[in-house]
Design an enzyme around this catalytic site. Sequence first.
Site, PDB file in Angstrom:
ATOM      1  N   THR A 166       0.813  -1.218   0.000  1.00 47.72           N
ATOM      2  CA  THR A 166       0.000   0.000   0.000  1.00 47.72           C
ATOM      3  C   THR A 166       0.844   1.264   0.000  1.00 47.72           C
ATOM      4  OG1 THR A 166      -1.774  -1.105   1.174  1.00 47.72           O
ATOM      5  CG2 THR A 166      -1.715   1.289   1.331  1.00 47.72           C
ATOM      6  N   SER A 172      -6.405   1.442  -2.307  1.00 50.76           N
ATOM      7  CA  SER A 172      -7.075   0.273  -2.866  1.00 50.76           C
ATOM      8  C   SER A 172      -6.766   0.082  -4.349  1.00 50.76           C
ATOM      9  CB  SER A 172      -8.598   0.392  -2.675  1.00 50.76           C
ATOM     10  OG  SER A 172      -8.936   0.174  -1.328  1.00 50.76           O
ATOM     11  N   GLY A 205       2.426  -3.010   8.747  1.00 49.67           N
ATOM     12  CA  GLY A 205       2.803  -3.656   9.994  1.00 49.67           C
ATOM     13  C   GLY A 205       4.256  -4.096   9.918  1.00 49.67           C
ATOM     14  N   ARG A 338     -29.204  -9.677  33.928  1.00 49.71           N
ATOM     15  CA  ARG A 338     -29.490  -8.324  34.352  1.00 49.71           C
ATOM     16  C   ARG A 338     -30.997  -8.111  34.427  1.00 49.71           C
ATOM     17  NH1 ARG A 338     -27.573  -3.465  36.345  1.00 49.71           N
ATOM     18  NH2 ARG A 338     -28.704  -1.742  35.410  1.00 49.71           N
ATOM     19  N   GLY A 428     -23.672   1.034  30.634  1.00 55.64           N
ATOM     20  CA  GLY A 428     -22.395   1.578  31.094  1.00 55.64           C
ATOM     21  C   GLY A 428     -21.357   0.487  31.270  1.00 55.64           C
ATOM     22  N   THR A 449     -11.766  -1.594   6.113  1.00 56.17           N
ATOM     23  CA  THR A 449     -11.096  -0.941   4.985  1.00 56.17           C
ATOM     24  C   THR A 449      -9.771  -1.571   4.597  1.00 56.17           C
ATOM     25  OG1 THR A 449     -10.231   0.761   6.505  1.00 56.17           O
ATOM     26  CG2 THR A 449     -12.212   1.310   5.266  1.00 56.17           C
ATOM     27  N   GLU A 451      -7.162  -4.882   3.589  1.00 55.95           N
ATOM     28  CA  GLU A 451      -7.310  -6.037   2.688  1.00 55.95           C
ATOM     29  C   GLU A 451      -8.405  -5.749   1.660  1.00 55.95           C
ATOM     30  OE1 GLU A 451      -5.711  -8.928   2.513  1.00 55.95           O
ATOM     31  OE2 GLU A 451      -4.446  -8.882   4.301  1.00 55.95           O
ATOM     32  N   ASP A 453     -10.891  -2.146   0.631  1.00 59.37           N
ATOM     33  CA  ASP A 453     -12.009  -1.364   1.166  1.00 59.37           C
ATOM     34  C   ASP A 453     -13.324  -2.092   0.861  1.00 59.37           C
ATOM     35  OD1 ASP A 453     -12.960   1.703   1.803  1.00 59.37           O
ATOM     36  OD2 ASP A 453     -14.262   0.690   0.361  1.00 59.37           O
TER      37      ASP A 453
END
Lengths: 698, 698
Positions: A166, A172, A205, A338, A428, A449, A451, A453
Amino acid sequence: MADTIQRPTPTTVPSKPDTDTGPVALDGVTTPPRINVATLGRQLLGTWADVRIAARELSARPDMQGIPGLSMAEHRTRVFGQLKVLADNGHVLRAFPTYLGGADDHGGNIAGFEELVIADPSLQIKGGVQWGLFGAAVLHLGTTVHHDKYLPDIMNLTVPGAFAMTEIGHGSDVASIGTTATFDPETDEFVIHTPFRAAWKDYLGNAAKDGIAAVLFAKLITQGVNHGVHAFYLPIRDETGAFLPGIGGEDDGLKGGLNGIDNGRLHFDHVRIPRENLLNRYGDVTADGTYTSSISSPGRRFFTMLGTLVQGRVSLDGAATAASALALTIAVTYGNQRRQFTAGSPVDEEVILDYQRHQRRLLPRLATTYAQTFAHDEFLVKFDDVFSGKADTDADRQDLETLAAALKPLSTWHALDTLQEAREACGGAGFMAANRLVGLRADLDVYATFEGDNNVLLQLVAKRLLTDYSRKFAKADAGALARYVVQQAAGRAYSGSGLRSLGQLMTDRGSTARSVGALRDTEVQRELLTDRVETMIADVAGKLRAATKLPKKEAADLFNAHQNELIEAARAHAELLQWESFTRALEKTDDAGTKQVLTWLRNLFGLGLVEKNLAWYLINGRLSAKRAQAVTAYIDRLIARIRPHAQDLVDAFGYTQDHLRAPIASGIERERQNEAREYYADLRASGHAPREEKASKK
Amino acid sequence: MADTIQRPTPTTVPSKPDTDTGPVALDGVTTPPRINVATLGRQLLGTWADVRIAARELSARPDMQGIPGLSMAEHRTRVFGQLKVLADNGHVLRAFPTYLGGADDHGGNIAGFEELVIADPSLQIKGGVQWGLFGAAVLHLGTTVHHDKYLPDIMNLTVPGAFAMTEIGHGSDVASIGTTATFDPETDEFVIHTPFRAAWKDYLGNAAKDGIAAVLFAKLITQGVNHGVHAFYLPIRDETGAFLPGIGGEDDGLKGGLNGIDNGRLHFDHVRIPRENLLNRYGDVTADGTYTSSISSPGRRFFTMLGTLVQGRVSLDGAATAASALALTIAVTYGNQRRQFTAGSPVDEEVILDYQRHQRRLLPRLATTYAQTFAHDEFLVKFDDVFSGKADTDADRQDLETLAAALKPLSTWHALDTLQEAREACGGAGFMAANRLVGLRADLDVYATFEGDNNVLLQLVAKRLLTDYSRKFAKADAGALARYVVQQAAGRAYSGSGLRSLGQLMTDRGSTARSVGALRDTEVQRELLTDRVETMIADVAGKLRAATKLPKKEAADLFNAHQNELIEAARAHAELLQWESFTRALEKTDDAGTKQVLTWLRNLFGLGLVEKNLAWYLINGRLSAKRAQAVTAYIDRLIARIRPHAQDLVDAFGYTQDHLRAPIASGIERERQNEAREYYADLRASGHAPREEKASKK
């Protein structure tokens, strides 16, 4: 954080799903079915069940897991250490050649790899960079000499590497990258160069810190000819960690998630590498600079090369589905414990999953996650068939790529949507990092997005569908198209009443039950979903037909005016694929009770798709107003019927407390609720409870 | 992070919005209108424009802004320091009494406060905890003695405090909290006690670290009678920062966002406070333990007390809208500079905002953000009228609360949706923390569930609508209801063709243009949107009518079976309110060009709502199939017409680079693209450009 300020809501209680069958006994069920969680769990694990189980054991190890709140530097260090564990135990090396210590097992490799998302998505993706991109590029684009020379060190992590494809200016659009690799016959070297700022490699990476080599994608130029994008093996750092001469870079710094990965940028100033560093499986250069390739078309060569790297999309589909399953396990478990607001009783508060809205929020997403799980396993089998050579014709590879482009967008978007809904459904508590949902969502954000988009991928699918459509008519005689057009026009003629065929209108004048009966029929759902895809594609194809005769600019304008429709058609196609997988899975389910509940769940998935696009079905005369109303009514009933099985359905995913690691799903909420209920019960029994003001006034 | 692997897509280019007016010249426009960005900007700033401008100047100061990547501890320290700046300059103290240094300016206070979200949502919300909740509770629930004693130190931040309302076991159900405050006439004290774990106060800002006092909500018990929830002023920490005797707590630790705020938990073991610490504006206890109140109904008293704290919801609506505007400014600016894929030209890549899909992703969200901006200003005026006393009858207060419950859910969900779409529309760059979108999204996540869970709030709105509906018929004679029912039934009779009135069917047999003409009419849009709300409420009311005669449990079941419908009706109501505000804003727009573009944008918003619910309009016979198709076709055309004005529309929000702080929106992308384009242009001109392989073979 500001606190919640809220008024009590009065009457809301659980509906009675198993007796509320309406005027007719739907599906002929009189006693509630039971799910066999163990056998269903096995079915969900799919073709590589044992590999998944082993990977889940690894993911359950605390030392392999992420810790919320680490600094970026600490997180990177931790993940790199975990990567070494993966290299040592070989779990992630199954796809590499057996003779190098791998297992030539492509499907199993992905099945195990994607389960790592449960430990820490940073670990999954950093492993993906090292072995699924950097290593896989050497494996698939290189030849034996490269395998022998580079793979052992890549496999054992002696050489961490970046996948330098990239560029900042061409995310892309890989075919348009600016980096060049110009062959110099004088020295028998390629000269790697970054001609302008937009051609910097970015988001890679391993590039910011750990990488000492890279597979670099650049346009191969030799003898004055540009042969398009090729891959090169390239050392980038010396033993001190400094960039080699001519190479520069930057750290991408903090990201929205995945901060255990050291993403960064690279740029090159006339960097020279030996000719042999070209990964030359699909294209080579001789010493005199002559270019050769086994694939004569540059376009086909480019697609073939990139096609060998489809596994990234395969694994994202699986990882996103696993994260969705985990999120729903947490939210459904919490929703079953809950309690909030009294409704049907003056003292007992309701379990929140008994509220219709809460069910509407979680159960359709559970149905989709099931569909994706089954679809992913079939996808993985197809991937394995192609990469093992069992079935790897050009057509097989194209089908696989289309499947990847169809499924990855839907599952990655679904994960974000599901993680968010699960987070909100836990209130929460869902926002606390300890309960996992916010961290997973932050990490998985970028899956939409990278590998490819998602929108671009769906457009690729649409183009494939258009191509298939035009081929269909190319093969048929000229009359076939004419007849088709006439039929379409005839369909339109009914548009005053919005009905394609008067038959359905008559049928539908019956009771709601009769309409419902039809909707739960597998063939009716298939017909509704298939027909929509085919009609959408046929419609757009008709509108684009003129493009072939238009100048380039006008043709592009015409195409662009229908881009949104095209992408929606691709989505419909992908949803149909998921529905078909779910339906095939039903056929393989033996246990009767399980099959019954899964059938409801599949119907919920299928009719949910119809409900989402109800306007289309009405406008195009596929459903009458009456039957359209029945869709929503039946979905409400299905949800009520599935509700008692919600816990079994998430338990069957097989994630244990070691995987969930969310205190709210640990049973602590039930303990708290029970303690409170007992306190009030004791107080009432003691006679010392304060009177209510209202009562005391009377 | 794995890199994007992508194939080029062929033909996609900008449509030509201003000449593509279809068969008829829509709106009679022949030359493109121009927006006056300055006057539109002023209109968007609204009633308290000067206050907003001042707050934005403050938010533009680097020392007031968040820094991505700080540790939780660093972030907390930084925000606390910023809070002192706010206290010193008085920007956030406008709502307090003039005699104490405030300005008795409630609307202006919120207008300025909500703009702080642009600096750092943690700063906004931490300020909200201190002055909007803790301080406001003393102001609105206390009396002069409390104001004089506590407010000065709260205002100048000498006493940071928590707003201790929410309990872990009762998030949105405040009336059911478990904490008790029992009056002991022997010592003239209240005894504050936490009876069980679920009654721990939780998620309280300022509780983990900074708070030395709290306003605590507990059930007031005196003389053996429970008088319901009241507020008490309570010191919680000593000068060393240690909890006072009987008080304990925990740090909530890391959250999904807002980590500049020290949220925590508190619990109490028979903690004694003087009787005078009861904030006694709406209820008091005499020395002998006699309870008195100016409001005799406990229910009404509770709602009145909580109603004084509505400003939290008001400010979230404004802050969420500001964040959406910021996100769209970033994404539209980037979309106007970034180029990707060639389509209409062999060399020039397209600007990505020229792709139809990209427009479809961003422009409808821009229309909604405009609607919200206008709706929020009217909401703020209403709030100011009530709190300034200009118009503060019970009915006014109820209207205000209903408005808050309607608008806050929509705008907070919209912010999350918009931030995510903007992030994806910026690709990998959007995922970088430096570009703001991921951080804002993480912070705003909890806006959807705090200050009232969005789903619970919408249910409140629905109940108000049901009440209004039943009142309408209670006042009318019995015959009115009967006639109404008959009309409804008559409507149903047409359901075979799905049309309420045959008139429309006949009209619609005309051209698409005729249908479009009607859709852009303000009254037609109003009729479509209003009719839907009214019909949905009438439908549910009819279905729930039986509930009054049913036992509690069955009535609750019946209500629950329609909960989803009810919430959807409330959403439709809230959307209508936004549409009405947008429409009123149009009437105030003088500049003709601006008015033209805003009219398209309002139509896009209104017809977007119709398109989203198209199935409802078809099923209920409000739109024929033909007109329904025209809705989508007209939206496509509106989007193409608005596209050239997208940059002006976001620029009018008035956020500068100091607010955006996103490198991708700084112009750097245009620079990179231009550099690359120039490089290739020069290369072509030089004659040294490599030939393409394909061309070289010919």
